[in-house]
Design an enzyme around this catalytic site. Sequence first.
Site, short mmCIF file in Angstrom:
data_model
loop_
_atom_site.label_atom_id
_atom_site.label_comp_id
_atom_site.label_asym_id
_atom_site.label_seq_id
_atom_site.Cartn_x
_atom_site.Cartn_y
_atom_site.Cartn_z
N LYS A 153 0.85 -1.18 0.00
CA LYS A 153 0.00 0.00 0.00
C LYS A 153 0.88 1.24 0.00
O LYS A 153 1.53 1.57 0.99
CB LYS A 153 -0.91 0.05 1.24
CG LYS A 153 -1.97 1.15 1.13
CD LYS A 153 -2.54 1.55 2.48
CE LYS A 153 -1.78 2.67 3.13
NZ LYS A 153 -1.81 3.97 2.38
N GLY A 201 -5.09 3.07 -1.24
CA GLY A 201 -6.22 3.48 -0.41
C GLY A 201 -5.76 4.27 0.79
O GLY A 201 -4.56 4.55 0.95
N GLY A 257 -5.00 5.12 4.78
CA GLY A 257 -4.51 4.38 5.93
C GLY A 257 -5.64 3.94 6.84
O GLY A 257 -5.61 2.84 7.41
N VAL A 275 -7.51 0.92 4.20
CA VAL A 275 -6.64 -0.16 3.70
C VAL A 275 -5.55 -0.49 4.71
O VAL A 275 -5.28 -1.66 5.01
CB VAL A 275 -6.04 0.22 2.35
CG1 VAL A 275 -5.01 -0.82 1.89
CG2 VAL A 275 -7.14 0.35 1.29
N GLY A 276 -4.90 0.54 5.25
CA GLY A 276 -3.85 0.29 6.24
C GLY A 276 -4.39 -0.43 7.45
O GLY A 276 -3.76 -1.36 7.98
N GLU A 296 9.60 1.94 10.74
CA GLU A 296 10.56 3.05 10.66
C GLU A 296 9.76 4.34 10.75
O GLU A 296 8.96 4.65 9.86
CB GLU A 296 11.36 3.03 9.36
CG GLU A 296 12.45 4.10 9.37
CD GLU A 296 13.00 4.43 8.00
OE1 GLU A 296 13.47 5.57 7.83
OE2 GLU A 296 12.95 3.56 7.11
N CYS A 313 13.31 11.68 7.21
CA CYS A 313 13.26 11.36 8.64
C CYS A 313 14.65 11.36 9.28
O CYS A 313 14.76 11.49 10.50
CB CYS A 313 12.56 10.02 8.86
SG CYS A 313 13.10 8.70 7.76
N GLU A 370 9.28 16.91 15.00
CA GLU A 370 9.74 16.67 13.64
C GLU A 370 8.96 17.59 12.70
O GLU A 370 7.75 17.45 12.54
CB GLU A 370 9.52 15.21 13.24
CG GLU A 370 10.06 14.90 11.86
CD GLU A 370 9.89 13.43 11.49
OE1 GLU A 370 10.79 12.88 10.84
OE2 GLU A 370 8.85 12.84 11.84
#
Length: 483
Positions: free
Chosen positions: A168, A199, A201, A204-205, A243, A277, A377
């Site tokens: 995905k 899709g 998150g 689908v996630g 990650e 990141c 971040e």
Amino acid sequence: MRHYPHLYIDGRWTEPSEPREVELVDPTREEPFALVALGGATEVDRAVAAARRAFESFSTTSLDERIALIDRIIDVYESRIDEFSELIAREVGIPVANRAQVTGPAEHMRVARDLLRDYSFESRVGGAIVRREPIGVCALISPWNWPVQTGVIKLIYALAAGCTVVAKPSLNSAASGALLAEVLHQAGVPAGVFNLVSGTGRVVGDALSHHPDVDMISFTGSTGAGKQVGAAAAGTVKRVCLELGGKSANIVLPDADLERAARWNVQRCFFNAGQSCHAPSRMLVHESQVEQVVPFLVDEAERYCLGDPLEPSTTMGPVVSAAQFKSIREHIQSGLDDGANLVTGGLERPDGLERGHFVRPTVFTGVTPEMRIAQEEIFGPVLAVLPYRDEDDALRIANDSPYGLGGFVFGRDRERARRVVNGLRAGRVSFNGAATDSHTPMGGYKQSGIGRSMGRFGLEEYLEVKSVYGFDDEAQTLPTLFG
């Protein structure tokens, strides 16, 4: 308007059971440029079922067969690199001049292929055999900031291990995900071994994270989203590799080459418009030397050529979306409100760029550890310069973060620098700007993640470990696990 109306399931291009599409917006022009199909829980079920069926045979393929498959993928991918470069410029604003975004994936494929030639899937401990076997069906969820490379690293090690995949991509980079599926189809990946379901998150996630027939999930994205993936996956006790976010510190020791350290920090922090990141978004400088580094920081930051990422002269494109643009500007405003010293950049749009999500490369000095720009971040071209008193103070500031993805140290005294490197709580640390190596593991400490990707460690994320007893004679023919 480009159109990607299909998902890729069980070796076939297929429309969603309920016709749904999402517009992809070009962040340079702020206009829709593509329509991409959206899958849902039904498509996840179909893709996982296809991957489960394919696993039975693909998990038993020989190493030579998998090596040949990866070689075919490399050949097809390299024939379409320019397509990927142009597409991700339109999707997420990555300049075509940034060739690392499209050449890097092929290099990672070669590393995985070469590893298969030497890796021992069976070893011995005493008289026992220790086998490493493919874990099963793997759900791979990739981000938009390295839209091709991150997905490739995940899937190529899964395939090398003998696993099957449901991928995905991020919705922001769903078109390049579809193009990658075209590459795998053209390379002859067996039906069901690779499946693509684009899709949200939330739909689908979440379905992949909860699915009882998914054996492992690899996710790259924000720490907040990673926590949700981990919590969902816990219900079926599937393996999780995460990650997540970072707020990496670059400790510039007093004996460092200050100009080199400053220019490198800007280049590395603002690479990909700061949307990385591992970006060294905190630069720690001895309190007596801050004023010395400022001219170098300003000069390097102001060298960037902002503009259309399709132009070869552009070295910084827009950030990915209106939401990201808004978030970065809010962080810049917080730095101003908290009393940090703005030395270049800021809230104003770059000259001549009245449209597009462009953020001026921005540097703050006078930053204190509790400020929002030192803690969160930002994921944009914003650098916070923090003073420190001594080595212990530098390590305290650097490690005072929920993140631990990357770290950097500059200095001349190698013994002292090594001591500081060892004191950083981070998964990857570079000395004097040394380049990373795609054979070595990548991952984070603390809330920057769980598990590792790339190289031997990355391959082993996709392998289960089995101890076998009673075959003492056969074990003696195998290499010892512990040297």
